[in-house]
Design a protein around this motif. Structure first.
Motif, PDB file in Angstrom:
ATOM      1  N   GLN A  45       0.834  -1.300   0.162  1.00  0.00           N
ATOM      2  CA  GLN A  45       0.032  -0.100  -0.208  1.00  0.00           C
ATOM      3  C   GLN A  45       0.869   1.197  -0.066  1.00  0.00           C
ATOM      4  O   GLN A  45       1.777   1.515   1.106  1.00  0.00           O
ATOM      5  CB  GLN A  45      -0.885   0.013   1.273  1.00  0.00           C
ATOM      6  CG  GLN A  45      -1.700   1.314   1.274  1.00  0.00           C
ATOM      7  CD  GLN A  45      -2.734   1.191   2.424  1.00  0.00           C
ATOM      8  OE1 GLN A  45      -3.915   0.602   2.312  1.00  0.00           O
ATOM      9  NE2 GLN A  45      -2.331   1.662   3.467  1.00  0.00           N
ATOM     10  N   LEU A  46       0.548   2.187  -0.899  1.00  0.00           N
ATOM     11  CA  LEU A  46       1.383   3.177  -0.925  1.00  0.00           C
ATOM     12  C   LEU A  46       0.607   4.363  -0.531  1.00  0.00           C
ATOM     13  O   LEU A  46      -0.787   4.543  -0.775  1.00  0.00           O
ATOM     14  CB  LEU A  46       1.650   3.834  -2.615  1.00  0.00           C
ATOM     15  CG  LEU A  46       2.376   2.402  -3.497  1.00  0.00           C
ATOM     16  CD1 LEU A  46       2.654   2.980  -4.826  1.00  0.00           C
ATOM     17  CD2 LEU A  46       3.864   2.320  -2.569  1.00  0.00           C
ATOM     18  N   THR A  47       1.363   5.410   0.089  1.00  0.00           N
ATOM     19  CA  THR A  47       0.853   6.588   0.711  1.00  0.00           C
ATOM     20  C   THR A  47       1.042   7.820  -0.155  1.00  0.00           C
ATOM     21  O   THR A  47       2.341   7.786  -0.529  1.00  0.00           O
ATOM     22  CB  THR A  47       1.086   6.893   1.934  1.00  0.00           C
ATOM     23  OG1 THR A  47       0.743   5.955   3.057  1.00  0.00           O
ATOM     24  CG2 THR A  47       0.567   8.416   2.578  1.00  0.00           C
ATOM     25  N   VAL A  48       0.181   8.304  -1.075  1.00  0.00           N
ATOM     26  CA  VAL A  48       0.441   9.424  -1.955  1.00  0.00           C
ATOM     27  C   VAL A  48       0.107  10.719  -1.459  1.00  0.00           C
ATOM     28  O   VAL A  48      -1.188  10.638  -0.892  1.00  0.00           O
ATOM     29  CB  VAL A  48      -0.250   8.975  -3.356  1.00  0.00           C
ATOM     30  CG1 VAL A  48       0.346   9.883  -4.386  1.00  0.00           C
ATOM     31  CG2 VAL A  48       0.307   7.701  -3.846  1.00  0.00           C
ATOM     32  N   VAL A  49       0.684  11.784  -1.468  1.00  0.00           N
ATOM     33  CA  VAL A  49       0.575  13.083  -0.960  1.00  0.00           C
ATOM     34  C   VAL A  49       0.085  13.871  -2.343  1.00  0.00           C
ATOM     35  O   VAL A  49       1.192  14.045  -3.223  1.00  0.00           O
ATOM     36  CB  VAL A  49       1.598  13.599  -0.230  1.00  0.00           C
ATOM     37  CG1 VAL A  49       0.855  15.207  -0.025  1.00  0.00           C
ATOM     38  CG2 VAL A  49       1.686  12.884   1.168  1.00  0.00           C
ATOM     39  N   LEU A  50      -1.119  14.375  -2.515  1.00  0.00           N
ATOM     40  CA  LEU A  50      -1.355  15.086  -3.829  1.00  0.00           C
ATOM     41  C   LEU A  50      -1.279  16.616  -3.482  1.00  0.00           C
ATOM     42  O   LEU A  50      -2.111  17.113  -2.612  1.00  0.00           O
ATOM     43  CB  LEU A  50      -2.723  14.843  -4.188  1.00  0.00           C
ATOM     44  CG  LEU A  50      -2.960  13.329  -4.731  1.00  0.00           C
ATOM     45  CD1 LEU A  50      -4.399  13.169  -4.828  1.00  0.00           C
ATOM     46  CD2 LEU A  50      -1.996  12.862  -5.805  1.00  0.00           C
TER      47      LEU A  50
END
Length: 274
Positions: free
Chosen positions: A113-118
């Motif tokens: 699971q990747l945490t992505v900050v937009l």
């Protein structure tokens, strides 16, 4: 339907999510969120802020792909420079990938699971049109005597359409030579009190993150002309250098014989579904 999303790191390297790194539907990247506060009879502070989301990806028999993703994401985090998510080769948003949490590990498959900050809160697509001077022969003044110079009218070029329903940030690139160049788009006049030599260009960037007025010479020398730009009393004053493009169709006019590029930047809370 959205088909492809890839991550381009600050060093220019890219990695996609269509294989061997599979992101399936990348559900977390498709949502949208406005930030706001409740008032007595409405909302206040309505904006789109940086948001964090999660996506699950997996690889089969390609651990080197996960190593590549880790290297690119870590380099961007360490440099403090975000990468770019690109949807269908058109829509972009700046992003970091600060976290990866493996969920399943087998000899042939890894799911994480990747945490992505937009970072921007929006996805952007740019459309650029180039404009050459074209004077309407019937728009000038007809004098009964000859003069050492011509009296020409404004050059009415064309129209520009904004179908998004919301104001769009724009970027103007004006190519020299010209003196005190201005372009009128709809009700607003974009003007800079400066001389732009031949082979130089003036870049007026009204995007939310930039707001700059820079002259760039043929050797790459950059000169800040922000103080020379006409800013009126701000947005809606009619002479604001960073005025966004209003919804609907606007006319474009200018004088002076110079060429320029107009880049309209469409913004969406989420990538398009169609």
């Amino acid at each position: 339907m959205l088909e492809t999303i890839e991550y381009t790191a600050g060093n220019g390297e890219s990695i996609g999510f269509e294989g061997p790194l599979y992101g399936e539907t990348l559900t977390g990247l498709r949502g949208r969120a406005w930030d706001y506060s409740l008032a007595s009879r409405g909302l206040t502070g309505v904006t789109r802020k940086t948001r964090e989301t999660n996506v699950t990806v997996r690889i089969h028999d390609s651990p080197a792909t996960l190593d590549l993703l880790c290297r690119l994401a870590d380099a961007d985090m360490a440099a403090g420079t975000p990468g770019t998510l690109i949807a269908d080769g058109e829509w972009e948003t700046r992003a970091w990938i600060p976290k990866s949490e493996p969920q399943t590990i087998t000899p042939t498959m890894v799911e994480t699971q990747l945490t992505v900050v937009l970072l921007d809160g929006v996805w952007r697509r740019e459309t650029t049109t180039h404009h050459d001077p074209r004077t309407d022969a019937g728009s000038g003044l007809d004098y009964p005597h000859d003069y050492p110079h011509d009296y020409g009218g404004m050059s009415i070029l064309d129209t520009v359409a904004n179908t998004s329903g919301m104001p769009q940030p724009i970027r103007l690139t004006i190519f020299g030579p010209c003196v005190n160049p201005y372009v009128i788009i709809g009700p607003n006049r974009y003007e800079v009190d400066a001389t732009i030599p031949a082979s130089s260009r003036l870049e007026i960037d009204g995007t939310a993150d930039a707001r700059t007025v820079i002259m760039i010479s043929d050797t790459g020398l950059r000169t800040n002309l922000f103080a020379k730009a006409m800013r009126g009393t701000g947005r809606g004053s009619g002479t604001y250098i960073f005025e966004p493009l209003p919804p609907g169709t606007s006319t474009i006019s200018w004088a002076g014989g110079f060429e320029f590029d107009l880049t309209a930047i469409e913004e969406r809370s989420e990538p398009p579904w169609t």
